[in-house]
Design an enzyme around this catalytic site. Structure first.
Site: not given
Ligand code: OSB
Ligand code: MG
Length: 369
Positions: A135, A161, A163, A188, A213, A238, A262, A290
């Site tokens: 991510s 992925k 952001k 995402d 996402e 999510d 999660k 994660g």
């Molecule tokens: O939206 O998936 C998410 C991290 C913190 C809060 C929300 C998210 C995330 C990540 C990182 O996308 C996931 C990771 O690498 O642990």
């Molecule tokens: Mg997410």
């Protein structure tokens, strides 16, 4: 298993990178670690909370309060035969799933250790290794985004992925798609858009993404269903999914076609597994998200990923991507984009006391009065 003693520990850690999302920037973080002591064994859980109420209303501070005021006084000194019994005793607590999950996770771990089995076996899993993606946060430029993407593709990650946020979406993704025509890519948005932004999603729809996402509000399913109907690309939910019932409603409404599970957001493994079963009954793919976990949370995620429905790469990337040193041994690093699920009893990792000690900011233990 009797909950003889609980230890809560606040750690200070620094991410190896600046992680920017639509809800803010994370880098220097507090983490909350929970240990359950029972029968001379220790079970570990990590609260998957952030430091600010951006992704979720839960933070390290709310988890601390929920655990010390409402959860621990209820469970300390009590004997529970199963995680289900433990959760039943905490039913009066609305929400605060990540706080409750830290205890639920530690209970699973200590019970699995008492049984001598790896957690993934206790959970009914089948796989001993799991493919993972990475991510990637919002970068300062399109060039940097492409460079980062290429770096992580070369490291062997099975999916990348990105952001996104309004003003940072189509342009960087187009450039990455051009540079990596065959790579599985996703985005995402962490709830940053509205239905009136449909034009942007139609453009993203052209980029052959595996999924988009959480484009819309954290508490929405109706608008997601409307957006999904306009797009060929699957929507992955999510933030909107906190329970097996949320998963059922989302899939019934066709608010998305994929679910990011999660376990913290779902109150722990037991309810995460039920949501997994719901998704399977709809033939909806799922994957393990994660929350920038340290080794304890990462190990829990990997054990959960052993369940057969986790058909897409998880966000449980290499520990050394995130941290200069982690609190567990062995280090949970992927090889060619595949994480091995730790093999020993329970979560299969042990705490590195030296590292834990120098990262610890505050420790409290709780015993029956
Ligand atoms: O939206 O998936 C998410 C991290 C913190 C809060 C929300 C998210 C995330 C990540 C990182 O996308 C996931 C990771 O690498 O642990
Ligand atoms: Mg997410």
């Amino acid at each position: 298993m009797k909950i003889e003693r609980i230890e809560l520990r606040i750690l200070r850690v620094n991410l190896r990178f600046r992680f920017e999302t639509s809800f803010g920037v994370e880098q220097d973080l507090s983490k909350l670690l929970l240990t359950v002591h029972s029968q001379g064994l220790e079970g570990y859980g990590e609260a998957t909370v952030g430091n600010v109420p951006g992704y979720s209303y839960e933070t390290v501070d709310t988890a601390w309060t929920t655990l010390t005021k409402h959860v621990i006084p209820r469970v300390i000194g009590r004997d529970y035969a199963t995680p289900a019994q433990l959760l039943q005793d905490l039913e009066h607590i609305r929400g605060h799933n990540m706080a409750v999950a830290a205890l639920e996770n530690a209970f699973w771990d200590v019970q699995a250790k008492a049984t001598g089995l790896p957690l993934w076996v206790m959970l009914g899993g089948s796989r001993t290794a799991h493919p993972v993606g990475a991510s990637l946060g919002i970068q300062a430029s399109v060039e940097q985004t492409v460079e980062l993407a290429q770096e992580h593709a070369e490291l062997g990650y099975k999916r990348l992925k990105f952001k996104i946020k309004p003003t940072w979406d189509v342009k960087p993704l187009r450039a990455v798609r051009e540079a990596l025509p065959e790579m599985p890519l996703t985005v995402d948005a962490n709830s940053a858009y509205r239905l009136t932004d449909a034009r942007i999603f139609r453009q993203l729809d052209e980029l052959n993404l595996d999924y988009i996402e959480q484009p819309l509000a954290h508490d929405d399913l109706v608008d997601h269903a409307q957006l999904q109907a306009m797009l060929a690309t699957p929507i992955c939910l999510d933030e909107s999914i906190h329970s097996p019932e949320d998963a059922r409603k989302a899939l019934q409404l066709a608010a998305g076609r994929i679910i990011n599970i999660k376990e913290g957001r779902m109150r722990g493994h037991l309810l995460a597994r039920r949501a997994h079963d719901v998704a399977l009954s709809f033939a909806a793919p799922l994957w393990c998200g994660g929350m920038l976990e340290l080794g304890v949370g990462r190990a829990h995620n990997l054990h959960l990923s052993s369940l057969p429905g986790f058909s897409l790469p998880g966000d449980t990337a290499s520990a050394s991507r995130y941290w200069d040193e982690d609190i567990v041994s062995p280090l949970l690093d992927a090889v060619d984009g595949v994480q091995q699920i730790p093999a020993g009893p329970g979560i299969g990792v042990s705490l590195r006391r030296d590292v834990l000690k120098h990262l610890s900011e505050h420790v409290e233990t709780f015993s029956p009065l």
